[in-house]
Design a protein around this motif. Structure first.
Motif, mmCIF file in Angstrom:
data_model
loop_
_atom_site.group_PDB
_atom_site.id
_atom_site.type_symbol
_atom_site.label_atom_id
_atom_site.label_comp_id
_atom_site.label_asym_id
_atom_site.label_seq_id
_atom_site.Cartn_x
_atom_site.Cartn_y
_atom_site.Cartn_z
ATOM 1 N N VAL A 279 -2.937 15.885 35.968
ATOM 2 C CA VAL A 279 -3.741 15.160 34.978
ATOM 3 C C VAL A 279 -5.086 15.850 34.800
ATOM 4 O O VAL A 279 -5.605 15.964 33.676
ATOM 5 C CB VAL A 279 -3.942 13.689 35.417
ATOM 6 N N GLY A 280 -5.643 16.338 35.902
ATOM 7 C CA GLY A 280 -6.915 17.041 35.837
ATOM 8 C C GLY A 280 -6.835 18.307 35.003
ATOM 9 O O GLY A 280 -7.780 18.648 34.281
ATOM 10 N N TYR B 51 -8.488 19.759 27.684
ATOM 11 C CA TYR B 51 -8.936 18.912 26.585
ATOM 12 C C TYR B 51 -10.448 18.975 26.440
ATOM 13 O O TYR B 51 -10.981 19.063 25.330
ATOM 14 C CB TYR B 51 -8.496 17.466 26.825
ATOM 15 N N SER B 52 -11.154 18.950 27.564
ATOM 16 C CA SER B 52 -12.614 18.959 27.537
ATOM 17 C C SER B 52 -13.160 20.255 26.952
ATOM 18 O O SER B 52 -14.173 20.253 26.252
ATOM 19 C CB SER B 52 -13.169 18.757 28.958
ATOM 20 N N ILE C 256 -13.150 10.544 27.908
ATOM 21 C CA ILE C 256 -12.176 10.783 28.978
ATOM 22 C C ILE C 256 -12.849 10.651 30.338
ATOM 23 O O ILE C 256 -12.300 10.070 31.273
ATOM 24 C CB ILE C 256 -11.545 12.181 28.828
ATOM 25 N N LEU C 257 -14.070 11.187 30.422
ATOM 26 C CA LEU C 257 -14.819 11.137 31.678
ATOM 27 C C LEU C 257 -15.057 9.698 32.123
ATOM 28 O O LEU C 257 -14.784 9.334 33.281
ATOM 29 C CB LEU C 257 -16.154 11.860 31.509
ATOM 30 N N LEU D 69 -8.286 12.322 35.419
ATOM 31 C CA LEU D 69 -9.048 12.379 34.171
ATOM 32 C C LEU D 69 -10.522 12.656 34.442
ATOM 33 O O LEU D 69 -11.149 13.503 33.787
ATOM 34 C CB LEU D 69 -8.909 11.050 33.417
ATOM 35 N N PHE D 70 -11.064 11.951 35.427
ATOM 36 C CA PHE D 70 -12.485 12.104 35.749
ATOM 37 C C PHE D 70 -12.786 13.482 36.328
ATOM 38 O O PHE D 70 -13.695 14.185 35.862
ATOM 39 C CB PHE D 70 -12.908 11.015 36.738
#
Length: 238
Positions: free
Chosen positions: A36-37, A43-44, A54-55, A89-90
């Motif tokens: 996921v990361g 994406y970022s 997302i963050l 995600l974070f």
């Protein structure tokens, strides 16, 4: 029927918590975080304008799901994968931000995290660090103090718009750097508590579902250690 003094309460091996089972589950959760990361990272880099969404989704989703699992161990088999997704995600997003400003810092943080983890495991297994009741109390109270500091900082930022200097890596003071070292140290000592919980749980024949709770605790500590090392390295570069 009550058990007599010579009777034994036998738990089937398939229903018993084991060290290997907990480690396997931790590994699977780490793979979810990485997968996921990786998506959040890519994406970022291509959607900077919406990356902050997302963050914050990962930040607050991980906080809520983590608290639920912490107080409801019986649903750890459901909550831990959810927590892993949110943390992916974070961490993927924030790692991308750090990497853009400090090239190469993510791999350094990953390497240091693994090094600290194995150093703590070695120290625990060889008896260099002994998990006494006093040790547990000191580490737990220190961790609670840090958690309170994080909570107050979040409230100060999102409610009052005040940024706590500790989280600002661009103009880090010597005090801020020193505090980062202390927090990294507390996170590392939490690994020892996690190792002890897993080993004691297996030795005391805790039910199989507690493998998920053990994996959750170890996952939380590893990810916490990584983010604190990332922050520390950024301060040292500045």
């Amino acid at each position: 029927m009550s058990l007599g003094p010579t009777d034994e309460f036998v738990i089937d091996d398939s229903q018993r918590m084991t060290v290997n089972g907990t480690i396997n589950k931790t590994g699977i959760m780490l793979m979810i975080v990485v997968a996921v990361g990786a998506w959040a990272w890519n994406y970022s880099l291509t959607n900077l304008a919406s990356a902050q969404t997302i963050l914050y989704t990962g930040l607050f989703g991980g906080l809520i799901s983590g608290l639920v699992v912490a107080f409801k161990p019986n649903i750890a088999h459901i909550g831990t994968p959810i927590y892993a997704v949110f943390k992916g995600l974070f961490l993927g997003t924030i790692s991308a931000f750090f990497e853009m400003r400090y090239p190469g810092i993510v791999m350094q943080a990953v390497g240091l995290t693994l090094a600290v983890m194995f150093a703590m495991l070695f120290s625990y297994r060889t008896g260099l660090i002994k998990v006494t009741e006093t040790f547990k109390k000191v580490v737990i109270f220190a961790t609670m103090g840090i958690a309170l500091f994080y909570l107050v900082s979040l409230v100060a930022y999102f409610v009052f718009g005040a940024e706590v200097s500790y989280f600002n890596t661009e103009n880090a003071s010597m005090f801020s750097i020193g505090l980062s070292f202390v927090i990294v140290g507390i996170a590392a000592l939490n690994l020892v508590l996690d190792f002890d919980f897993i080993e004691q749980g297996a030795a005391n024949n805790m039910p199989k579902q507690m493998e998920w709770y053990g994996a959750f605790g170890l996952l939380v500590t590893i990810l916490w250690l990584y983010i604190e090392l990332l922050r520390l390295l950024a301060k040292l570069r500045e």
